[in-house]
Write an enzyme that holds these catalytic residues in place. Structure first.
Site, PDB file in Angstrom:
ATOM      1  CB  SER A 456      -0.895   0.008   1.242  1.00  0.00           C
ATOM      2  OG  SER A 456      -1.536   1.263   1.411  1.00  0.00           O
ATOM      3  CE1 TYR A 469      -4.519  -1.870   5.072  1.00  0.00           C
ATOM      4  CE2 TYR A 469      -3.418   0.214   4.579  1.00  0.00           C
ATOM      5  CZ  TYR A 469      -4.066  -0.929   4.155  1.00  0.00           C
ATOM      6  OH  TYR A 469      -4.267  -1.147   2.815  1.00  0.00           O
TER       7      TYR A 469
END
Length: 586
Positions: A456, A469
């Site tokens: 990501s 995350y």
């Protein structure tokens, strides 16, 4: 070491030479003739031949002057394409007098096979031709003439590029030197050179006849190359369907040689392979699979099957691809993109209905085969069972896409140990399980492959509200870099894909910690609405994934904000840290 164990041998006499012919498989089945190149013998095909023998009558022969076949006397003038065509027809008449054969050639085996499929006297004796790493000398001659008579900067560059790759051809035309080198130090060192430069396994190949094979085979070049390149035949049109397999890492032949091949081959199927020159030794599984598919289609219909027309169909057609998290979002779009490119797709998701839906649609849009599997990637035992099933029923993967992931937002001190375990179990351990269980078998197979791990932009863009995350994705990014370094020598690429804000359902299922249930639902809806307004489609991420595999890219930021954050992380990390302190709107 006998590398063609179980083969039946016969001798075919032609033009004063005796050819050693080996056969495997049922003589009643379609005949596939494998023709070797330089400086090889028929044993270069051993790994491919055994894989084809269950379906076909496989025939291999030592080209005159190679292996156990006798050499013409004198050598000069004994290796012309006309005489090689005589040899081929003699072998075909002996092994398949009543039906045409399917021809496969590599390197000089392909060069001479182009002659076989473009001359009048072989019509009706050949059903199809699969070419690897060896152009028609006539086509090559026309290719050169076009660039000399109508030069442009691009054409001149192509000509110079291929001229540099053809350095060995000039040396083979020198008197006596090649023979002395091959019968001396080069012949002794050649197996080690193949292992180091071409990644050819040290499994008993090449055979002990290599020095004399290479010395005799120098006349293949001397008897044919200059003559045909100067005066190429104007009627060198193929009279059979042709499958062209182009290794993208070939050090001896440029891909551009085949740019205009359609004018000579009306029925052409193109394939590309991320490999070097000696694909019969380094990629026997893929080569055998493509030959089987092509020959079977021609046997059934007389024509090759219509190929997938997706952007990367030449690269991924027929390959086996597994995508986790394939039930929705980026995973679903990626499965569809590989399907459109003609790959065989395994759609994996923890939701069985979503996985089945993806597999069903993948079949409709181009995948020759697609299957649905259900698994929780965070569960090691479930992943082990999945890997065992995949390897037993479908085979070793060519491409693995570790895409499954979950979202979590909230401050570090509101994130519990259970929250951390959940995010790391899926986002990190799911990737670790996939790389270990599927990537390990890729490495054992020794025929290359590719692993894609979805990270990501959060992997390099810190945020005060994404500690768990971002940590999981940063770990995936570093894991990918380490694994890429470890597997580089085995022909396995590893890519980390780093999307930014993409319109998927991850926001609708993300966990927001430190708030009550009502506030969490409100934030999920708000995030989903924001991502929807951004409206960056997952299909663009899927395109980036296929492009990254084709180019073997290491880190691929996707979306403008991801590319911007990646650039800042490298050149202005203080600015990135300042952005991380901002409190996003709630």
């Amino acid at each position: 070491m006998t590398v063609l164990k179980g083969a039946r041998e016969r001798w075919v006499r032609t033009g004063g030479t005796e050819l050693c012919v080996a056969e495997l498989g049922d003589p009643g089945r379609p005949v596939v003739v494998l023709v070797h190149g330089y400086p090889d013998s028929k044993e270069v095909w051993s790994e491919v031949a055994v894989r084809l023998a269950d379906r076909f009558h496989v025939v291999l022969y030592d080209v005159r002057g190679h292996g156990r076949s006798s050499a013409p006397r004198p050598l000069r003038g004994g290796f012309t394409l006309e005489k090689l065509t005589d040899d081929f027809l003699a072998v075909v008449d002996a092994v398949s007098p009543d039906r045409p054969v399917h021809l496969v050639g590599h390197d000089w085996g392909s060069v001479q096979s182009w002659e076989f499929v473009t001359v009048e006297r072989t019509k009706g004796r050949i059903a199809s031709f699969t070419s690897m790493s060896g152009p028609s000398l006539d086509h090559f001659g026309h290719w050169i003439n076009k660039r000399l008579t109508r030069p442009t900067p691009r054409r001149v560059g192509q000509l110079l590029g291929q001229g540099a790759k053809s350095w060995y051809v000039y040396l083979l035309h020198t008197p006596a030197l090649p023979e002395l080198a091959w019968r001396g130090p080069l012949g002794k060192r050649w197996p080690a050179i193949l292992r180091r430069v071409e990644d050819v396994p040290g499994d008993g190949y090449p055979t002990s006849s290599l020095p004399s094979d290479a010395a005799n085979g120098a006349w293949l070049y001397r008897d044919n190359v200059r003559t045909r390149l100067r005066r190429p035949r104007p009627d060198a049109h193929a009279h059979v369907p042709v499958q062209l397999i182009t290794p993208l890492g070939d050090k001896f032949l440029s891909e551009r040689l085949y740019d205009e091949l359609e004018q000579w081959v009306p029925r052409l199927t193109r394939r590309t392979l991320s490999a070097k020159h000696w694909v019969p030794r380094t990629r026997p599984d893929r080569i055998a699979s493509w030959i089987t598919e092509f020959v079977t289609a021609v046997e059934v219909t007389g024509e090759p099957e219509p190929r997938a027309t997706g952007r990367h169909a030449e690269r991924f057609g027929g390959q086996l691809v597994l995508v986790t998290g394939a039930g929705s979002g980026i995973g679903r779009a990626t499965a569809f993109a590989f399907a459109e490119a003609g790959a065989r797709v395994i759609a994996v998701d923890r939701d069985p209905e979503s996985a089945a839906s993806t597999a069903g649609t993948a079949r409709l849009i181009g995948a020759p085969e697609a299957w649905a599997e259900t698994v929780d990637v965070s569960d090691e035992r479930e992943m082990e069972k999945l890997a065992a099933k995949v390897h037993a029923e479908y085979g070793v993967l060519d491409v693995l896409v570790n895409n499954a992931g979950v979202g979590l937002s909230g401050s570090f001190f509101d994130t519990t140990s259970d929250d951390w375990r959940r995010v790391l179990d899926v986002n990190l351990w799911g990737v670790i399980h996939g790389c270990r269980l599927f990537g390990g078998r890729m490495a054992e197979r020794g025929q290359g492959g590719h692993i894609v791990n979805t990270a990501s932009a959060a992997a390099f863009q810190p945020s005060r509200v994404l500690p768990a995350y971002s940590t999981s994705k940063a770990a995936v990014l570093m894991l990918s870099a380490c694994l890429r370094a470890e597997l580089a020598g085995q022909g396995i690429g590893v890519t980390a894909i780093c999307p930014g804000l993409v319109n998927t359902n991850i926001t609708a299922t993300a966990t927001f910690v430190g708030v009550d249930a009502a506030e969490e639902r409100r934030r999920q809806k708000r995030a989903t609405r924001a991502y929807g307004l951004r409206n960056y489609p997952p299909e663009k991420v899927a395109d980036a994934i296929l492009r990254a595999v084709a180019r073997n890219e290491a880190v691929v930021p996707v979306t403008p904000e991801a590319r911007g954050a990646h650039a800042l992380s490298r050149f202005a990390p203080r600015a990135l840290r300042a952005l991380a302190r901002l409190q996003p709107p709630v």
